[in-house]
Design an enzyme around this catalytic site. Sequence first.
Site, mmCIF file in Angstrom:
data_model
loop_
_atom_site.group_PDB
_atom_site.id
_atom_site.type_symbol
_atom_site.label_atom_id
_atom_site.label_comp_id
_atom_site.label_asym_id
_atom_site.label_seq_id
_atom_site.Cartn_x
_atom_site.Cartn_y
_atom_site.Cartn_z
ATOM 1 N N THR A 137 -143.343 -22.349 -11.429
ATOM 2 C CA THR A 137 -143.501 -21.529 -12.437
ATOM 3 C C THR A 137 -142.572 -20.284 -11.809
ATOM 4 O OG1 THR A 137 -144.398 -20.170 -14.028
ATOM 5 C CG2 THR A 137 -145.587 -20.527 -11.831
ATOM 6 N N SER A 161 -152.350 -23.785 -15.472
ATOM 7 C CA SER A 161 -152.111 -25.318 -15.128
ATOM 8 C C SER A 161 -153.222 -25.924 -14.477
ATOM 9 C CB SER A 161 -150.757 -25.346 -14.423
ATOM 10 O OG SER A 161 -149.658 -24.921 -15.296
ATOM 11 N N LYS A 203 -138.309 -21.790 -10.693
ATOM 12 C CA LYS A 203 -137.793 -22.686 -11.443
ATOM 13 C C LYS A 203 -136.153 -22.984 -11.246
ATOM 14 C CE LYS A 203 -140.967 -22.544 -15.349
ATOM 15 N NZ LYS A 203 -140.884 -22.432 -16.855
ATOM 16 N N TYR A 239 -148.596 -16.419 -24.478
ATOM 17 C CA TYR A 239 -149.777 -16.654 -24.827
ATOM 18 C C TYR A 239 -150.967 -15.825 -24.075
ATOM 19 C CZ TYR A 239 -148.903 -19.151 -20.342
ATOM 20 O OH TYR A 239 -148.478 -19.314 -19.117
ATOM 21 N N LYS A 276 -125.291 -8.793 -21.833
ATOM 22 C CA LYS A 276 -124.351 -9.875 -22.524
ATOM 23 C C LYS A 276 -124.020 -11.095 -21.603
ATOM 24 C CE LYS A 276 -119.817 -9.356 -25.060
ATOM 25 N NZ LYS A 276 -118.732 -8.433 -25.395
ATOM 26 N N GLY A 306 -133.775 -13.038 -26.123
ATOM 27 C CA GLY A 306 -133.906 -13.210 -24.485
ATOM 28 C C GLY A 306 -132.534 -14.064 -24.102
HETATM 29 P P1 NAP Z 1 -136.613 -14.501 -17.352
HETATM 30 O O1 NAP Z 1 -135.594 -15.728 -16.746
HETATM 31 O O2 NAP Z 1 -136.954 -13.545 -16.226
HETATM 32 O O3 NAP Z 1 -135.802 -14.134 -18.612
HETATM 33 C C1 NAP Z 1 -136.442 -12.991 -19.129
HETATM 34 C C2 NAP Z 1 -135.625 -12.717 -20.384
HETATM 35 O O4 NAP Z 1 -135.898 -11.673 -21.266
HETATM 36 C C3 NAP Z 1 -134.223 -12.131 -19.784
HETATM 37 O O5 NAP Z 1 -133.168 -12.621 -20.442
HETATM 38 C C4 NAP Z 1 -134.239 -10.565 -19.940
HETATM 39 O O6 NAP Z 1 -133.214 -9.726 -20.175
HETATM 40 C C5 NAP Z 1 -134.979 -10.810 -21.137
HETATM 41 N N1 NAP Z 1 -135.789 -9.373 -21.328
HETATM 42 C C6 NAP Z 1 -136.736 -8.674 -20.753
HETATM 43 N N2 NAP Z 1 -137.185 -7.384 -21.339
HETATM 44 C C7 NAP Z 1 -136.197 -7.257 -22.250
HETATM 45 C C8 NAP Z 1 -136.049 -6.280 -23.329
HETATM 46 N N3 NAP Z 1 -136.900 -5.045 -23.166
HETATM 47 N N4 NAP Z 1 -135.395 -6.554 -24.253
HETATM 48 C C9 NAP Z 1 -134.492 -7.558 -24.256
HETATM 49 N N5 NAP Z 1 -134.551 -8.630 -23.268
HETATM 50 C C10 NAP Z 1 -135.440 -8.503 -22.456
HETATM 51 O O7 NAP Z 1 -138.121 -15.333 -17.642
HETATM 52 P P2 NAP Z 1 -138.261 -16.622 -18.257
HETATM 53 O O8 NAP Z 1 -138.552 -17.755 -17.223
HETATM 54 O O9 NAP Z 1 -137.006 -16.869 -19.379
HETATM 55 O O10 NAP Z 1 -139.599 -16.464 -19.388
HETATM 56 C C11 NAP Z 1 -139.596 -15.363 -20.282
HETATM 57 C C12 NAP Z 1 -141.122 -15.446 -20.921
HETATM 58 O O11 NAP Z 1 -141.365 -16.765 -21.453
HETATM 59 C C13 NAP Z 1 -142.202 -15.220 -19.984
HETATM 60 O O12 NAP Z 1 -143.000 -14.112 -20.806
HETATM 61 C C14 NAP Z 1 -142.942 -16.433 -19.633
HETATM 62 O O13 NAP Z 1 -144.206 -16.359 -19.358
HETATM 63 C C15 NAP Z 1 -142.543 -17.203 -21.108
HETATM 64 N N6 NAP Z 1 -142.613 -18.575 -20.891
HETATM 65 C C16 NAP Z 1 -143.403 -19.163 -21.509
HETATM 66 C C17 NAP Z 1 -143.560 -20.716 -21.603
HETATM 67 C C18 NAP Z 1 -144.840 -21.350 -22.319
HETATM 68 O O14 NAP Z 1 -144.880 -22.584 -21.964
HETATM 69 N N7 NAP Z 1 -145.411 -21.152 -23.115
HETATM 70 C C19 NAP Z 1 -142.715 -21.329 -20.711
HETATM 71 C C20 NAP Z 1 -141.797 -20.612 -19.939
HETATM 72 C C21 NAP Z 1 -141.552 -19.410 -20.179
HETATM 73 P P3 NAP Z 1 -132.150 -9.569 -19.042
HETATM 74 O O15 NAP Z 1 -131.289 -10.760 -18.798
HETATM 75 O O16 NAP Z 1 -131.202 -8.298 -19.355
HETATM 76 O O17 NAP Z 1 -132.930 -9.193 -17.808
#
Ligand code: NAP
Length: 283
Positions: A63, A18, A67, A227, A155, A128
């Site tokens: 981040t 950022s 959030k 990314y 779930k 996810g």
């Molecule tokens: P988060 O709130 O921690 O959620 C992660 C999710 O992934 C949870 O539902 C988790 O399941 C699931 N998960 C993790 N390992 C898994 C596996 N082995 N099998 C199935 N599900 C699995 O994180 P987030 O904020 O949503 O971010 C997630 C990803 O998106 C990160 O890599 C982040 O860098 C990326 N992201 C990118 C952008 C962008 O601008 N490109 C923006 C936001 C986020 P559980 O619920 O069971 O723990």
Amino acid sequence: MKVNKLAVLGDPIKHSLSPKIHNYWLKKMRINGRYQAIKTPIKNLKKVITKLCNNGYTGSNLTIPLKEEALKYINKKDKITTIIGAANVLIFSKTGNIEGKNTDVYGFKKSIMNLIKNKKRSMAIVIGTGGAARAVVCALIEMNYKKVFLFYRTKKKAESIKYDFSKNYKNTLKTKIYCNDIKKIEKSLKKTDILINTTPMGMKGFPSLNIDIKKLNINAAVIDLIYNPLETKLIKESKKRGIKNSNGLDMLIYQAQKSFYYWLNKTPKVTGELKKILEKEIR
Ligand code: NAP
């Protein structure tokens, strides 16, 4: 002359792109300002926000892992931020008011526009159920996808997304949301028009997402929110099969574009030069 002070808060924060994005825009647009990264453990969030606000900061990004926590400390939020339950942008007013926004929805929508142009919007698969998945589901609803299949590991979290969206949109919700165990994903691949990975699986330091996309329709689109690396196994496999795909870099840039607009009331340009700078930084 006023200096626009901006920051991104998170923990860890050292590798955040950022500052690169926003300082590039500030310089290009000759706006007097600076954007810094501030390491903020979740327990310090309130203290840091209050300090920034009192010290005349214009705003900040948030981040992982802040959030969701940030909603406790904001005085104003819009419908999208409420439904998603997470803010990635804070806007500070001179009177000490703190507004929370979520630009991940806009970022995701903008980043996939070209990819899904002229494509069917019958079915979407979201892998996810975290904060990013909520932003993606919100965008898919706004883009009128008929069915969204959430594939979960836990779930309860998938069901809570379904519940929150159904409650907030009430009878205006045209999209049907289904929750399924990730172990059963392969059966659904044939029918989907779009597949989105919102888990950290495939990210640098994490194992790859363990799904076989052989059955995915050739006309589907694949988006990986990751990314770093620029090409996850999911993206590489999609390329190999001739399936249109995108990593999460454009989403990151477009959520930043909207954040910039909220703070400074100007829309910066997303240029090839900026993308190259970021790609070089990641490589
Ligand atoms: P988060 O709130 O921690 O959620 C992660 C999710 O992934 C949870 O539902 C988790 O399941 C699931 N998960 C993790 N390992 C898994 C596996 N082995 N099998 C199935 N599900 C699995 O994180 P987030 O904020 O949503 O971010 C997630 C990803 O998106 C990160 O890599 C982040 O860098 C990326 N992201 C990118 C952008 C962008 O601008 N490109 C923006 C936001 C986020 P559980 O619920 O069971 O723990």
